[in-house]
Design an enzyme around this catalytic site. Sequence first.
Site, PDB file in Angstrom:
ATOM      1  N   HIS A   1     -12.520  -5.214   7.547  1.00 22.05           N
ATOM      2  CA  HIS A   1     -13.276  -5.297   6.512  1.00 22.05           C
ATOM      3  C   HIS A   1     -14.278  -4.180   6.196  1.00 22.05           C
ATOM      4  O   HIS A   1     -14.748  -3.694   5.230  1.00 22.05           O
ATOM      5  CB  HIS A   1     -13.526  -6.402   5.600  1.00 22.05           C
ATOM      6  CG  HIS A   1     -12.595  -7.442   5.435  1.00 22.05           C
ATOM      7  ND1 HIS A   1     -11.828  -8.144   6.328  1.00 22.05           N
ATOM      8  CD2 HIS A   1     -11.964  -7.581   3.869  1.00 22.05           C
ATOM      9  CE1 HIS A   1     -10.801  -8.702   5.421  1.00 22.05           C
ATOM     10  NE2 HIS A   1     -10.940  -8.433   4.070  1.00 22.05           N
TER      11      HIS A   1
ATOM     12  N   GLU B   1       0.757  -1.300   0.002  1.00 22.83           N
ATOM     13  CA  GLU B   1       0.002  -0.171  -0.182  1.00 22.83           C
ATOM     14  C   GLU B   1       0.578   1.344  -0.022  1.00 22.83           C
ATOM     15  O   GLU B   1       0.341   2.294  -0.507  1.00 22.83           O
ATOM     16  CB  GLU B   1      -1.004  -0.106   1.134  1.00 22.83           C
ATOM     17  CG  GLU B   1      -2.336  -0.878   0.973  1.00 22.83           C
ATOM     18  CD  GLU B   1      -1.979  -2.407   1.152  1.00 22.83           C
ATOM     19  OE1 GLU B   1      -0.948  -2.975   1.543  1.00 22.83           O
ATOM     20  OE2 GLU B   1      -2.727  -2.968   0.531  1.00 22.83           O
TER      21      GLU B   1
HETATM   22  C1  TPP Z   1      -3.266  -5.153   3.342  1.00 20.54           C
HETATM   23  C2  TPP Z   1      -4.041  -5.678   2.370  1.00 20.54           C
HETATM   24  N1  TPP Z   1      -4.051  -5.474   0.987  1.00 20.54           N
HETATM   25  C3  TPP Z   1      -4.734  -6.358   0.218  1.00 20.54           C
HETATM   26  C4  TPP Z   1      -5.607  -7.152   0.687  1.00 20.54           C
HETATM   27  C5  TPP Z   1      -6.553  -7.995  -0.603  1.00 20.54           C
HETATM   28  N2  TPP Z   1      -6.014  -9.218  -0.400  1.00 20.54           N
HETATM   29  C6  TPP Z   1      -6.354 -10.130   0.227  1.00 20.54           C
HETATM   30  S1  TPP Z   1      -5.519 -11.980  -0.274  1.00 20.54           S
HETATM   31  C7  TPP Z   1      -4.684 -11.038  -1.425  1.00 20.54           C
HETATM   32  C8  TPP Z   1      -3.612 -11.603  -2.109  1.00 20.54           C
HETATM   33  C9  TPP Z   1      -2.507 -12.442  -1.301  1.00 20.54           C
HETATM   34  O1  TPP Z   1      -1.674 -12.994  -2.105  1.00 20.54           O
HETATM   35  P1  TPP Z   1      -0.643 -14.241  -1.425  1.00 20.54           P
HETATM   36  O2  TPP Z   1      -0.103 -13.447  -0.394  1.00 20.54           O
HETATM   37  O3  TPP Z   1       0.269 -14.377  -2.378  1.00 20.54           O
HETATM   38  O4  TPP Z   1      -1.467 -15.058  -0.926  1.00 20.54           O
HETATM   39  P2  TPP Z   1      -2.370 -16.109  -1.883  1.00 20.54           P
HETATM   40  O5  TPP Z   1      -3.768 -15.595  -1.759  1.00 20.54           O
HETATM   41  O6  TPP Z   1      -1.885 -16.247  -3.132  1.00 20.54           O
HETATM   42  O7  TPP Z   1      -2.554 -17.474  -1.328  1.00 20.54           O
HETATM   43  C10 TPP Z   1      -4.909  -9.438  -1.365  1.00 20.54           C
HETATM   44  C11 TPP Z   1      -4.283  -8.702  -2.339  1.00 20.54           C
HETATM   45  C12 TPP Z   1      -5.613  -7.421   2.016  1.00 20.54           C
HETATM   46  N3  TPP Z   1      -6.385  -8.497   2.295  1.00 20.54           N
HETATM   47  N4  TPP Z   1      -4.791  -6.695   2.839  1.00 20.54           N
END
Ligand code: TPP
Lengths: 326, 326, 323, 323
Positions: free
Chosen positions: D130, D61
């Site tokens: 959320h 962010e």
């Molecule tokens: C601070 C924050 N930014 C964005 C999100 C939205 N978000 C939820 S899961 C995710 C992707 C996570 O990717 P990764 O760490 O690779 O885990 P994966 O879901 O691929 O297992 C995002 C961007 C969030 N929950 N928290």
Amino acid sequence: MALGKEQMKLLYRNLVRADHFDKMMMNRIMQGKLIGFYHPGDGAMAAGVGASTFLGDDDILNPHHRAHGLGYAAGRGVDIGRYLAEHTGKVDGCCGGRSSFHWSFPEKKMYGASGFIGWHFCPVVGWGWASKRKGNQMVLMASGDGSYGQGGAHEAMLFAMNWKLPIVFFCENNGMAIHSTISDMHPMPDISSLAQGYGMPAVVIDGQDVFAVAETVMAARKHALAGKGPTFVEAKTLRLREHDVGTPDLARAEPREAAYLEELKKRDPVVLATSRVLAEKVLTQKQIDKIYKDAKAEVEQVEKFADDSPVAQPSIEELLAGVYVA
Amino acid sequence: MALGKEQMKLLYRNLVRADHFDKMMMNRIMQGKLIGFYHPGDGAMAAGVGASTFLGDDDILNPHHRAHGLGYAAGRGVDIGRYLAEHTGKVDGCCGGRSSFHWSFPEKKMYGASGFIGWHFCPVVGWGWASKRKGNQMVLMASGDGSYGQGGAHEAMLFAMNWKLPIVFFCENNGMAIHSTISDMHPMPDISSLAQGYGMPAVVIDGQDVFAVAETVMAARKHALAGKGPTFVEAKTLRLREHDVGTPDLARAEPREAAYLEELKKRDPVVLATSRVLAEKVLTQKQIDKIYKDAKAEVEQVEKFADDSPVAQPSIEELLAGVYVA
Amino acid sequence: MSEVRELPLVEAIKEAYRQEMERDESVFMVGQDIAGGIFPHTKGLVEQFGTDRIVDTPLAELGMYGTAFGAAMEGFRPIVDFMFAGFFLNAASPILAQTAQFRFIHGSQMSLPMVITGACGAGMRLGNEHAMLVHNMIAQVPGIKVCMPSTPYDAKGMMIAAIRDDNPVAFIWHLGTMMDRGPVPEEPYVVPLGVADVKREGSDVTLVANGFQYKNAGIVADRLAGEISVEIIDPRSFSPLDIDTILKSLEKTGRLVVVDESWESRSTASEIAAQVVDRGFDLLDAPIRRVTIPNMPLPGGHMEPYVAPNPDAIEAAVRDVCR
Amino acid sequence: MSEVRELPLVEAIKEAYRQEMERDESVFMVGQDIAGGIFPHTKGLVEQFGTDRIVDTPLAELGMYGTAFGAAMEGFRPIVDFMFAGFFLNAASPILAQTAQFRFIHGSQMSLPMVITGACGAGMRLGNEHAMLVHNMIAQVPGIKVCMPSTPYDAKGMMIAAIRDDNPVAFIWHLGTMMDRGPVPEEPYVVPLGVADVKREGSDVTLVANGFQYKNAGIVADRLAGEISVEIIDPRSFSPLDIDTILKSLEKTGRLVVVDESWESRSTASEIAAQVVDRGFDLLDAPIRRVTIPNMPLPGGHMEPYVAPNPDAIEAAVRDVCR
Ligand SMILES: Cc1ncc(C[n+]2csc(CCOP(=O)(O)OP(=O)(O)O)c2C)c(N)n1
Ligand SMILES: Cc1ncc(C[n+]2csc(CCOP(=O)(O)OP(=O)(O)O)c2C)c(N)n1
Ligand SMILES: [Mg+2]
Ligand SMILES: [Mg+2]
């Protein structure tokens, strides 16, 4: 660190259990029997199981958000009934039904969860610091490739290496973060390249191989407990389905290709593990059938427990009393 | 990129000027004629001068906080009278006297300052993004070794390398952050080791050598403008005095040793540059004397300008009108 | 009664650190350059307690805060020092989102005994970032207690209370009070959090103020003595806020002025006004006036003295409600 | 008058993006997974505008916000989408400290034309992180405008106003209103920021509410129709706050209830109460009641409906002030 037969059996059993739990959650969310969302771990449950099954009781375990940490929960011996009751807002939930997916089992040193991806890079420093002071425990810090975008990841790795903290940074690299592909989001082929900046040892392994994961993490744990500091373990894995159940499965703005997903399916960790335990005569087909039967029974029991538990609706006064320690 | 004689002359002149400005600020803070604090650049003014003197007019320049950016201000041709007037809360200050040390010359594309060390790792991404879109400009992002502890540094380097942004990460590594020594705060010998994590090219140079700094930064600028992405330039420098004037000069909790500081003094960048311009016959002693005389005169004029300017005390209403664009 | 020593406020805070660290092995401090010391409140502690308990970190507030946040879950009782309180913003996410909700959202099973501290306040003429009082930002979010002392006595007692509290407590202190001297008992004692203090009795108007502004309130009460009788209430804690003490005072005075060295918008001054008009509507004989920083970033230079709350502004507000 | 199309609120926002990006080359969007789209408000935009203007970033962010913050200084007009508004906390430092003060502290020479946006609101049963409405955290700090629409019409007009504004504007929107349909003119238009809207006239009590709570206010007004005549004011903007419209209504009603889907402490509800008791003391016939989330993190599970403001709680407050 070669695994013994009993260890392989345990890993295999936990993998099958974890896989059943994940499918249970997928089914329930589709049936409207789960609160909120579910981020399926389908096809990628080996990493969590391998990383968590042989931790010490005093080790701190931070699960990955995917599959809502079920691989880690299975490996750790968490009460999945209370886990599910929490996900359904029931009084027997591990957090009294008020947390939705923020499950926590402090007595298992799984302190909690957050909807802020990468949040754990903050407390991990203190977990590591405290573990070093205590001397006989370490931290398994699991998260995804995406989470390593966060600035906090840098601070955590910097502090960990600087203070030689007993932490294993365990990254489940599935190449995706929602609709983003890792190749668009990270300039290097491996996430663990980041570790080089701090002189931190890094290993890249096949995250579909539950045995390899366990061996690697246990070696890194030994390194940590010997006072040698953190290790970065990158487990390459995959995402078979959409990010969270019911949303579109895109790469950037385009649907992911069916043929590609079919390719991924060939790396199913349960299939891989089954061939190996059979080939190496760790388990017989009969024993495997029993493990499946037990897992199915456990799921039924877990669901019954959660479904039988009453809906949690404490009064405002009761809730207010839970904000502060009196 | 070898420097021509005229370029060397200009660098030398700017170095002498910057050194005079820094001494002016030290004198004034000790005399109570400056608002707030001053973080002396004494003995370390070459890096800023070298990095900034040959930037293009459209390049964005973020100065280091040390010496309150005076090396960069001198190299950039900023009006030091308005700079000082700002530091003394006068109406002719570049920010109307309300910013104290948060000086800014938007017309010079020096957008501003902050008391939050490492703050600039946030906007630099946008400066780099905008520069890439525009195509003919780049960003010189200067800061200290300490600032690279910030999580934002990681995000900035990640974005910069990922998007191949035209940014030079210019780190003045003086081995100190207030009372902390870099060896306590960073696990590797060089801060620029961090760049490896992203596959970003990195160079370590002698920050006391104004000519070497200019050559290196200009090469990195060319690389950036050619669309090849960011470079990390680490200029090793030193801190001769306390962190900010009037506070104790400690390493951790102990006073820094006098003998050690005497050693550091031998690396005075003005002395080094003087020997070189004389040896290479870039300047005669007479020309050098003239440069010194001019610098002294400039300081006198700058001080007079600032001191003559009235104290800025606008009304609350006037101030309120400055919060939002109408 | 035996004579009581006088100490500057900053030394009172240090004495609290020292005594609590002597009493309880699990207490430790983490911050930047605290071993060397930026303000006098940590100077010399490292000699007594070593670098295991006076922990300097890299220039990285997330990692620094995380050292405390994680250690608190593991049975330690950390004090995390942000140097200037405003720098807490670099760890705003783990503080305002994670720390504040951690206990509650996880079923009130865990506690996070920790102190979050930092210096602040107008006076250095450096502007907003260094002067910011962050109490309102933190007190907006439930789950963290927030307080600021006005006197050396309260400083020691509230810091000890904060360290012993099983909740996260943000304890900010005002640079304009740093060298204020006052009586401070040598033995450890507790000034309870969440309890306001009637620091000066009066009958015409209730004046709420604390930190440096408590001194300004005293100046105004002196100025008005004989003319308007001012009751000064020091809230001491912002969260929980002791509104009952204010309501009780209003039963006598019927008039209220709240001083808050913060922006007016969504300030403690606003919160007190809102609670009073909710619960004490019938007590009010006049509008409630708030004396705050107008809604602008605090400028530095020569503007601080008249932009931040000051005796003239407070006096005008008091006179206004007493018309 | 020609018939006006109906659109869901989220499509109204998208239309504002689209039309402004067509009109002005310098407008672009940056966020995470906005090309693919999380909520429908960005879906499909990348096909029209390409990845140069619909910019997906890594999961970071500070860098994401920085793309906008820095580009705004370089003459662009970014819209930065935090997905869930609460995630803004990961960039709280550059937002609340740097962005908010940037113009002012640097002598009001520069402007930062940018929109900070994100979805929020109770309803998903996922809890605090959320659901958090972050308007009060941002509106506490001067230098950033803050608003939230209640209707599709306002959503489009306020988003266009936000994009065209030369100040940073935080525009949050409530997931509970996402699919609400209402008339939305096709051509671009502006709903001015900082101007409240009397959305329903009444004479007995002034009820301030917006976003999803605006709907709850309407339910209550319907329930009470014939018994208590409720005037509903939608503040639309939280900063600047249009207090005059509320005072004007109070001249008629003398009674005030403010609904704010946020913690009570230092909320917009508190701020409105404070301003009213300051400037409109004589207009008040009854205490001012605030209907908010009690001072606890919003729990998930089955607790959201009764912990977040709801028609029953609003009705009780209205009845209470009308006794
Ligand atoms: C601070 C924050 N930014 C964005 C999100 C939205 N978000 C939820 S899961 C995710 C992707 C996570 O990717 P990764 O760490 O690779 O885990 P994966 O879901 O691929 O297992 C995002 C961007 C969030 N929950 N928290
Ligand atoms: C966010 C933040 N944390 C801490 C500080 C206090 N501080 C001011 S200067 C400084 C050291 C900076 O070190 P470095 O970046 O190496 O620059 P140097 O002073 O050595 O030139 C620190 C810790 C600050 N101003 N901002
Ligand atoms: Mg991933
Ligand atoms: Mg340094």
